[in-house]
Design a protein around this motif. Structure first.
Motif, PDB file in Angstrom:
ATOM      1  N   GLU A 101     -14.488  18.178  -7.791  1.00 46.50           N
ATOM      2  CA  GLU A 101     -13.978  17.663  -6.089  1.00 46.50           C
ATOM      3  C   GLU A 101     -15.699  17.510  -5.889  1.00 46.50           C
ATOM      4  O   GLU A 101     -16.074  16.664  -4.738  1.00 46.50           O
ATOM      5  CB  GLU A 101     -13.737  19.351  -5.495  1.00 46.50           C
ATOM      6  CG  GLU A 101     -12.005  18.660  -6.042  1.00 46.50           C
ATOM      7  CD  GLU A 101     -10.716  20.449  -5.504  1.00 46.50           C
ATOM      8  OE1 GLU A 101      -9.705  20.000  -5.402  1.00 46.50           O
ATOM      9  OE2 GLU A 101     -11.975  21.331  -5.094  1.00 46.50           O
ATOM     10  N   GLU A 104     -16.135  13.961  -5.943  1.00 46.82           N
ATOM     11  CA  GLU A 104     -15.750  13.285  -4.900  1.00 46.82           C
ATOM     12  C   GLU A 104     -16.054  13.467  -3.443  1.00 46.82           C
ATOM     13  O   GLU A 104     -16.608  12.682  -2.841  1.00 46.82           O
ATOM     14  CB  GLU A 104     -13.828  13.413  -5.558  1.00 46.82           C
ATOM     15  CG  GLU A 104     -13.407  13.340  -6.133  1.00 46.82           C
ATOM     16  CD  GLU A 104     -11.936  14.215  -6.158  1.00 46.82           C
ATOM     17  OE1 GLU A 104     -11.185  13.066  -6.881  1.00 46.82           O
ATOM     18  OE2 GLU A 104     -11.528  14.887  -5.469  1.00 46.82           O
ATOM     19  N   GLY A 144     -14.179  12.939 -12.140  1.00 48.80           N
ATOM     20  CA  GLY A 144     -14.336  12.916 -10.713  1.00 48.80           C
ATOM     21  C   GLY A 144     -14.750  11.784 -10.522  1.00 48.80           C
ATOM     22  O   GLY A 144     -14.508  10.582 -10.139  1.00 48.80           O
ATOM     23  N   VAL A 148     -13.375   8.222  -8.461  1.00 50.26           N
ATOM     24  CA  VAL A 148     -13.786   7.848  -7.754  1.00 50.26           C
ATOM     25  C   VAL A 148     -13.997   5.676  -7.758  1.00 50.26           C
ATOM     26  O   VAL A 148     -13.347   5.084  -6.935  1.00 50.26           O
ATOM     27  CB  VAL A 148     -15.250   8.287  -7.212  1.00 50.26           C
ATOM     28  CG1 VAL A 148     -16.405   6.889  -6.509  1.00 50.26           C
ATOM     29  CG2 VAL A 148     -15.624   9.296  -6.288  1.00 50.26           C
TER      30      VAL A 148
END
Length: 384
Positions: A101, A104, A144, A148
């Protein structure tokens, strides 16, 4: 900041002037703590799984609690909020989720390269080893990055492994960082209480890192002054200063009034030897405006952002960079930090570009990658 007026900065859009989105500009983040960037809802979810109590029952009030507790004017009090975030980062699943996270959220804020710092030794209470926690975080980072990419984006992340300066185990953590340099680790840091724990206490760790060519950045010039910075440079061989804001103590500014012997209003600036050394070698200053206000790092100059020596350092030609430090505690994002600096000091798009190019130059990437990163920044700002 109180619960009543708390509004999370994450996800908010910040503009330069009336319509230019700062969020969409390509940015580089050099000083951002993993355990200081959790989403409040993630803390709630993970604490429920682990059976932990929290100081607030829902995401909004928990975010407000962090913001309020961090606004104490004391680094020691500021650091106490990490007891909560670290408590939910003690399992492979928790570490991986927080790291994923984190990536992100940086991408959502326009960051194209980030160095995430954290202290593996603080995540061993449920039986994990140092190597296991580093692997868990790296797995989350890679997840992550993949997420993306799957959404059409692009981001690159490196780990900065930190040793807690009060624990006197720097050599062990330095060896850990070197073991993982081919698996995501790009550098080393020391964190924790600065005053009373100078980098010289970990000289053997820094010697080891130098022997293995792993770059270092050192928290210095935040809760302690010039002696701490001096030790970071000459004991820690640091290539950047984590905060470094109190380097301004080595800069003398003299104002002369109209009608005196100088013949009019003038400002004379004299750099001391330490400030001159840092400037001449273009060592990046990892300045974090909101955090520096919250922890009292700029208290000798004032209590408002306009009092921050950021602009003085910038105008004098130091390699200043803009950072968040801890996005949760300071209720901020990199876009917000840039926006409030622009509003306070009248910076324009060109200034914001300089800050990003400074960060790219100060990153721990290979030189070819730093050049490619700078090209991406120039292209992104050129399209703005």
């Amino acid at each position: 900041m109180t619960t009543a007026n708390f509004e999370a900065a994450a996800g908010k859009q910040f503009t330069l002037g009336s319509d230019l989105s700062i969020n969409s500009l390509p940015k580089v983040s050099l000083h951002d703590h993993l355990d200081g960037g959790l989403r409040p809802q993630t803390i709630i979810d993970l604490s429920t799984e682990l059976g932990l109590d929290l100081p607030a029952p829902d995401a909004a009030s928990l975010g407000a609690w962090f913001a309020s507790q961090s606004d104490s004017g004391s680094l020691v009090e500021y650091l106490k909020t990490f007891d909560v975030t670290i408590s939910v980062m003690q399992t492979p699943e928790g570490l991986a989720r927080v790291a994923r996270e984190f990536v992100e959220d940086l991408h959502a804020d326009g960051v194209i390269y980030g160095e995430v710092r954290w202290a593996p030794e603080q995540h061993l209470t449920r039986g994990l080893s140092l190597d296991e926690v580093v692997d868990a975080v790296q797995g989350g980072i890679e997840d992550g990055i993949a997420a993306v990419a799957a959404a059409g984006g692009r981001i690159r992340i490196g780990q900065l492994v930190s040793a807690m300066r009060q624990n006197d185990n720097g050599l062990e953590i330095a060896q850990l960082a070197v073991r993982h340099r081919e698996h995501g680790v790009v550098g080393f840091d020391i964190a924790g209480p600065e005053d009373g724990f100078p980098p010289s206490r970990m000289r053997t760790a820094f010697d080891y890192l130098a022997e293995h060519y792993l770059p270092t950045t050192v928290h210095a010039g935040e809760a302690a002054g010039l002696d701490s910075i001096r030790s970071a440079l000459f004991d820690g061989r640091t290539l950047r200063l984590g905060h470094g804001v109190r380097l301004a103590e080595d800069i003398e500014v003299e104002e002369t009034a109209a009608g005196d012997s100088a013949g009019g209003d003038s400002t004379f600036v004299t750099l001391g030897p330490l400030a001159e050394w840092v400037k001449d070698r273009e060592l990046a200053l990892e300045l974090s405006p909101t955090s520096n206000l919250q922890t009292g790092a700029i208290a000798q100059w004032g209590s408002e952002l306009v009092d921050h020596p950021f602009d003085l350092l910038y105008q004098l030609g130091f390699r200043v960079t803009v950072n968040t430090d801890n996005r949760l505690m300071s209720n901020t994002t990199l876009s917000r930090e840039l926006a409030i600096l622009a509003d306070t000091f009248g910076y324009d798009l060109g200034d914001l570009e300089v800050f990003q190019l400074n960060a790219a130059a100060g990153s721990f990437l290979p030189v070819e990658d730093r050049e490619e990163l700078a090209n991406r920044i120039v292209a992104g700002f050129g399209d703005a």
